[in-house]
Design an enzyme around this catalytic site. Structure first.
Site, PDB file in Angstrom:
ATOM      1  N   ASN A 173      52.971  81.212  30.500  1.00  0.00           N
ATOM      2  CA  ASN A 173      52.630  80.518  31.746  1.00  0.00           C
ATOM      3  C   ASN A 173      53.812  79.642  32.137  1.00  0.00           C
ATOM      4  OD1 ASN A 173      49.671  81.182  32.361  1.00  0.00           O
ATOM      5  ND2 ASN A 173      49.669  80.715  30.164  1.00  0.00           N
ATOM      6  N   GLU A 174      54.683  80.234  32.922  1.00  0.00           N
ATOM      7  CA  GLU A 174      55.927  79.574  33.304  1.00  0.00           C
ATOM      8  C   GLU A 174      55.647  78.479  34.343  1.00  0.00           C
ATOM      9  OE1 GLU A 174      58.351  79.998  31.553  1.00  0.00           O
ATOM     10  OE2 GLU A 174      59.034  82.056  31.291  1.00  0.00           O
ATOM     11  N   PRO A 175      56.646  77.605  34.592  1.00  0.00           N
ATOM     12  CA  PRO A 175      56.455  76.545  35.586  1.00  0.00           C
ATOM     13  C   PRO A 175      55.882  77.098  36.891  1.00  0.00           C
ATOM     14  CG  PRO A 175      58.545  76.249  34.472  1.00  0.00           C
ATOM     15  CD  PRO A 175      57.962  77.538  33.955  1.00  0.00           C
ATOM     16  N   THR A 192      63.644  81.375  29.717  1.00  0.00           N
ATOM     17  CA  THR A 192      62.840  82.071  28.708  1.00  0.00           C
ATOM     18  C   THR A 192      63.507  83.388  28.323  1.00  0.00           C
ATOM     19  OG1 THR A 192      60.850  81.104  29.653  1.00  0.00           O
ATOM     20  CG2 THR A 192      60.553  83.056  28.268  1.00  0.00           C
TER      21      THR A 192
END
Ligand code: GLP
Length: 290
Positions: A173-175, A192
């Site tokens: 769950n990236e920014p 990432t």
């Protein structure tokens, strides 16, 4: 074996007694080493598995990959081999998987889990779940919905293990990931991918996408433990534990969970206010003020 001091260890005693001497918005236990921390977490997982066994029920674990949980999995394997801990009543759901990737690929998270845990304990193969990185693009959404349905059908996750990426991500769950997000296909952040590029022999070979449980999926777990080791995690641990709750740092959403613990080693704790500027808190701050 113990963290800084027993009174500083909310991890072993349940939810924090929220002392005013902290800036952290989550219960956070600091251990001298990742090995000691992993042993403590493994003991808690073993206790959960055994208590479910006694009730004739399944323990549902949410599992993470990456270098961080390796020492935890090694300890769980040891408990199985040397202390008779059985995984017959355990079901697992992994957080995420690269996309696209074949399950047999040496860098797939399915392969990682087999190599570090599943192949060494007596868990039923059918009880282990990892998102399928080989699902055809046209059916990925259906696969993600089915993953959510399987978690629900298993009774929900009892104990979720998390690492943290340097973008503050949990799972992938990236920014920008919404608090209400569920299992879905996502695009990976450049940082990432750079962090993963060593595993794939260069950034050009590193997958651009992944399937991940959502923030909401993770927050639905009944208990959550986030692990972090090493100085390179210190800044993001501070941001997630002391900063505001924001989709820019999805680990910060954990502050809103009522049974979460951050478990870190001394190096990963190094940027916390209680270590970096201890005169701002507790007795020291009182002295400065008086
Ligand atoms: C990947 C995984 C995360 C993990 C993170 C940190 O991004 N999807 O679940 O927490 O890496 O990895 P490491 O533990 O190797 O620092």
């Amino acid at each position: 074996m113990m963290p800084d001091s027993p009174s500083e260890n909310p991890f072993m005693t349940g939810p924090s007694t929220a002392t005013p001497s902290r800036f952290e918005h989550v219960p956070l236990a600091v251990f001298q080493s990742s090995a000691e921390a992993s042993q403590a977490v493994a003991r808690d997982i073993a206790a959960l598995i055994r208590s479910k066994q006694a009730e004739g029920r399944t323990a549902v674990l949410g599992l993470a990959t990456g270098s961080t949980p390796l020492s935890l999995y090694a300890e769980l394997v040891r408990l199985h081999r040397e202390e008779g801990l059985s995984f017959k009543n355990v079901a697992t759901f992994n957080l995420d998987e690269y996309y696209p990737i074949q399950p047999g690929h040496p860098r797939s998270y399915r392969h990682f889990m087999q190599a570090h845990l599943f192949d060494h304990v007596d868990i039923e193969a059918g009880n282990t779940h990892v998102p399928d990185g080989s699902a055809p693009l046209a059916s990925v959404d259906a696969h993600c919905r089915e993953y959510e349905r399987q978690i629900e059908a298993a009774g929900g996750i009892d104990f979720q293990v998390l690492g943290i990426g340097r973008t503050g991500h949990i799972g992938f769950n990236e920014p920008g990931s919404a608090r209400r997000s569920r299992t879905r296909r996502v695009t990976l952040d450049p940082l990432t991918r750079r962090d993963a590029s060593g595993d794939f022999g260069g950034e050009e070979n590193t997958p651009r996408h992944a399937i991940t449980m959502g923030v909401r999926t993770i927050l639905d777990a009944r208990r959550i433990v986030l692990l972090a080791w090493g100085q390179h995690k210190a800044e993001i641990v501070r941001t997630a534990a002391e900063g505001p709750v924001t989709p820019q740092v999805t680990a910060s959403f954990l502050q809103e969970h009522d049974n979460v613990h951050f478990v870190v080693d001394r190096a990963a704790a190094g940027a916390l206010t209680r270590y970096r500027t201890p005169w701002l808190i507790g007795a020291l701050a009182d002295q400065v003020r008086s």
